[in-house]
Design an enzyme around this catalytic site. Structure first.
Site, PDB file in Angstrom:
ATOM      1  N   TYR A  84       0.735  -1.162  -0.028  1.00 30.94           N
ATOM      2  CA  TYR A  84       0.101  -0.110  -0.120  1.00 30.94           C
ATOM      3  C   TYR A  84       0.701   1.160   0.057  1.00 30.94           C
ATOM      4  CZ  TYR A  84      -4.133  -2.730   0.934  1.00 30.94           C
ATOM      5  OH  TYR A  84      -5.368  -3.652   0.420  1.00 30.94           O
ATOM      6  N   ASN A 102      -9.004 -12.529  -2.621  1.00 29.58           N
ATOM      7  CA  ASN A 102      -9.390 -12.473  -4.132  1.00 29.58           C
ATOM      8  C   ASN A 102      -9.255 -13.741  -4.464  1.00 29.58           C
ATOM      9  OD1 ASN A 102      -9.655  -9.685  -4.278  1.00 29.58           O
ATOM     10  ND2 ASN A 102      -7.726  -9.308  -3.686  1.00 29.58           N
ATOM     11  N   LEU A 117     -18.041   0.362  -0.524  1.00 31.52           N
ATOM     12  CA  LEU A 117     -18.537   1.478  -1.313  1.00 31.52           C
ATOM     13  C   LEU A 117     -18.207   1.679  -2.539  1.00 31.52           C
ATOM     14  CD1 LEU A 117     -18.647   4.333   1.630  1.00 31.52           C
ATOM     15  CD2 LEU A 117     -20.277   2.399   1.095  1.00 31.52           C
TER      16      LEU A 117
HETATM   17  N1  NAP Z   1      -7.697  -7.295  -0.782  1.00 35.77           N
HETATM   18  C1  NAP Z   1      -7.775  -6.692  -1.676  1.00 35.77           C
HETATM   19  O1  NAP Z   1      -7.292  -6.902  -2.995  1.00 35.77           O
HETATM   20  C2  NAP Z   1      -7.693  -5.049  -1.586  1.00 35.77           C
HETATM   21  C3  NAP Z   1      -8.296  -4.068  -2.687  1.00 35.77           C
HETATM   22  C4  NAP Z   1      -8.665  -2.911  -2.413  1.00 35.77           C
HETATM   23  C5  NAP Z   1      -8.867  -2.461  -1.206  1.00 35.77           C
HETATM   24  N2  NAP Z   1      -8.803  -3.292  -0.008  1.00 35.77           N
HETATM   25  C6  NAP Z   1      -8.856  -2.746   1.254  1.00 35.77           C
HETATM   26  O2  NAP Z   1     -10.348  -2.373   1.397  1.00 35.77           O
HETATM   27  C7  NAP Z   1     -10.225  -0.987   1.909  1.00 35.77           C
HETATM   28  C8  NAP Z   1     -11.271  -0.537   1.607  1.00 35.77           C
HETATM   29  O3  NAP Z   1     -11.237  -0.198   0.315  1.00 35.77           O
HETATM   30  P1  NAP Z   1     -11.665   1.400  -0.454  1.00 35.77           P
HETATM   31  O4  NAP Z   1     -10.939   2.305   0.197  1.00 35.77           O
HETATM   32  O5  NAP Z   1     -11.959   1.321  -1.890  1.00 35.77           O
HETATM   33  O6  NAP Z   1     -13.108   1.169   0.285  1.00 35.77           O
HETATM   34  P2  NAP Z   1     -14.504   2.236   0.264  1.00 35.77           P
HETATM   35  O7  NAP Z   1     -14.921   2.285   1.589  1.00 35.77           O
HETATM   36  O8  NAP Z   1     -15.348   1.344  -0.867  1.00 35.77           O
HETATM   37  O9  NAP Z   1     -14.059   3.685  -0.689  1.00 35.77           O
HETATM   38  C9  NAP Z   1     -13.447   4.481   0.225  1.00 35.77           C
HETATM   39  C10 NAP Z   1     -13.525   5.745  -0.643  1.00 35.77           C
HETATM   40  O10 NAP Z   1     -14.843   6.153  -0.910  1.00 35.77           O
HETATM   41  C11 NAP Z   1     -14.924   7.424  -0.476  1.00 35.77           C
HETATM   42  N3  NAP Z   1     -16.176   7.873   0.235  1.00 35.77           N
HETATM   43  C12 NAP Z   1     -16.491   7.313   1.536  1.00 35.77           C
HETATM   44  N4  NAP Z   1     -17.683   7.697   1.791  1.00 35.77           N
HETATM   45  C13 NAP Z   1     -18.103   8.594   0.848  1.00 35.77           C
HETATM   46  C14 NAP Z   1     -19.229   9.213   0.622  1.00 35.77           C
HETATM   47  N5  NAP Z   1     -20.413   9.027   1.496  1.00 35.77           N
HETATM   48  N6  NAP Z   1     -19.402  10.032  -0.710  1.00 35.77           N
HETATM   49  C15 NAP Z   1     -18.464   9.747  -1.436  1.00 35.77           C
HETATM   50  N7  NAP Z   1     -17.257   9.322  -1.419  1.00 35.77           N
HETATM   51  C16 NAP Z   1     -17.136   8.479  -0.102  1.00 35.77           C
HETATM   52  C17 NAP Z   1     -13.657   7.882   0.652  1.00 35.77           C
HETATM   53  O11 NAP Z   1     -13.412   9.032   0.489  1.00 35.77           O
HETATM   54  P3  NAP Z   1     -13.111   9.766   1.806  1.00 35.77           P
HETATM   55  O12 NAP Z   1     -11.953   9.402   2.413  1.00 35.77           O
HETATM   56  O13 NAP Z   1     -13.029  11.265   1.338  1.00 35.77           O
HETATM   57  O14 NAP Z   1     -14.496   9.851   2.719  1.00 35.77           O
HETATM   58  C18 NAP Z   1     -12.722   6.877  -0.174  1.00 35.77           C
HETATM   59  O15 NAP Z   1     -11.895   7.562  -1.025  1.00 35.77           O
HETATM   60  C19 NAP Z   1      -8.704  -0.564   1.598  1.00 35.77           C
HETATM   61  O16 NAP Z   1      -8.279   0.502   2.565  1.00 35.77           O
HETATM   62  C20 NAP Z   1      -7.785  -1.779   1.854  1.00 35.77           C
HETATM   63  O17 NAP Z   1      -7.396  -1.946   3.006  1.00 35.77           O
HETATM   64  C21 NAP Z   1      -8.230  -4.660  -0.343  1.00 35.77           C
END
Ligand code: NAP
Length: 300
Positions: free
Chosen positions: A56, A162, A213
């Site tokens: 990351y 995955n 999300l």
């Molecule tokens: N295992 C894997 O292959 C894999 C792959 C991807 C991710 N992950 C893990 O999953 C975690 C979460 O993934 P993700 O960050 O994609 O999760 P997510 O919760 O789907 O998306 C987070 C993003 O959405 C935005 N967001 C949140 N609430 C919002 C709202 N009400 N309106 C508009 N935008 C909003 C956030 O911006 P703000 O910060 O401004 O709220 C942030 O940029 C990662 O941190 C990582 O640990 C794992």
């Protein structure tokens, strides 16, 4: 507020029912003090588990988190740390890599986990995942690496991310796995029907859900489908007195495989919306309203 920890699989680990994802942490350009504030505020909400991976932020996020944690070392005892390994990226942090590839050799798994411990400034990971399925994965070798890390007290539990059901079954035939961390949200529904969630429910192993999300697209995406889903989430949210984001989390939590979502926001308010979902149980019609908005048609 305290949320009881929840058990992922028969022998653990115990994580908070909403996990905080650290993937985007380097983008936030925080000082260590700001990072600590985020960790503390998450923990105050009951979100005490943090999801990491060696790669990351181009291999920088674990160290940033470790620097924040070093400002309040006693906090570590209240936290659960999840790590991942097995992807090798090209970039300034790894000049020896010619191309992006996977490495699930025992030597790499052990070296990567040990590097994560140093960066996070901790003596143990609560859970370590193989980040992506590797066609060259030798299940006996991975199991051997996991056993060595466990015997050394460096990693307490193991899982994957995955993986297809077949890949999961292969590794689980050699060593107990605690989770398969997968992508699931209304715009990515494949795990509902491709056997991934059926397998986990059958084995009573709970999935962790990444990008719950859709990386924000569920709430701010510009396409027609995203707008339809957002509309459904907002309508249902009004009926339950919570935000559209909370309903997106409640939609995941409703699945009988008992998912543990990994929320990725820098904003504590967004983390609170995820936690709010824990007290909402969608009925089948609410759940299907979101599914239908995403699919663009009613169920058959
Ligand atoms: N295992 C894997 O292959 C894999 C792959 C991807 C991710 N992950 C893990 O999953 C975690 C979460 O993934 P993700 O960050 O994609 O999760 P997510 O919760 O789907 O998306 C987070 C993003 O959405 C935005 N967001 C949140 N609430 C919002 C709202 N009400 N309106 C508009 N935008 C909003 C956030 O911006 P703000 O910060 O401004 O709220 C942030 O940029 C990662 O941190 C990582 O640990 C794992």
């Amino acid at each position: 507020m305290s949320l009881p920890l929840t058990t992922l699989a028969e022998h653990g680990p115990r994580l908070s029912p909403i996990v905080a994802g650290a993937w985007r942490l380097a983008d936030w350009q925080w000082t260590a003090a700001q990072g600590l504030r985020w960790i503390e505020q998450c923990a105050e909400l009951g979100v005490t588990s943090f999801d990491h991976a060696d790669i990351y932020g181009d291999y920088q996020v674990e160290a940033l988190f470790g620097e924040a944690l070093a400002l309040a070392p006693s906090l570590r005892e209240r936290l659960q740390l999840v790590g991942k390994c097995g992807i090798k990226l090209v970039g300034p942090a790894r000049p020896a890599h010619r191309l992006k590839h996977y490495d699930t050799s025992a030597a790499h798994i052990v070296a990567s986990a040990e590097a994560s411990l140093r960066a996070l400034r901790t003596d143990r990971l609560d859970l370590l995942l193989i980040h992506r399925p590797d066609a060259l994965m030798d299940a006996d070798e991975v199991a051997g690496a996991f056993e060595a890390l466990r015997a050394a007290g460096k990693v307490l539990h193991f899982g994957v991310s995955n993986f297809t059901p077949g890949q999961f079954e292969l590794l689980a035939s050699r060593i107990p796995l605690a989770t398969n961390q997968i992508e699931l949200h209304p715009l990515h529904r494949a795990p509902l029907t491709d056997g991934t969630l059926d397998q986990l429910q059958r084995l009573r192993i709970r999935p962790m859900i990444w990008s719950p999300l859709a990386g924000g697209a569920l709430l701010a995406g510009g396409g027609e489908t995203e707008r339809r889903v957002h509309g459904a989430l907002a309508r249902i949210g009004e009926r339950h007195g919570v935000s559209a984001a909370s309903i997106a989390f409640a939609w995941l939590l409703r699945h009988p495989s008992r998912p543990v979502p990994v929320a990725g926001s820098r904003r504590i308010e967004a983390m609170r919306e995820a936690v709010d979902a824990l007290r909402i149980t969608l009925d089948a019609q609410d759940w299907t309203e979101v599914w239908q908005a995403a699919a663009g048609h009613e169920v058959a």
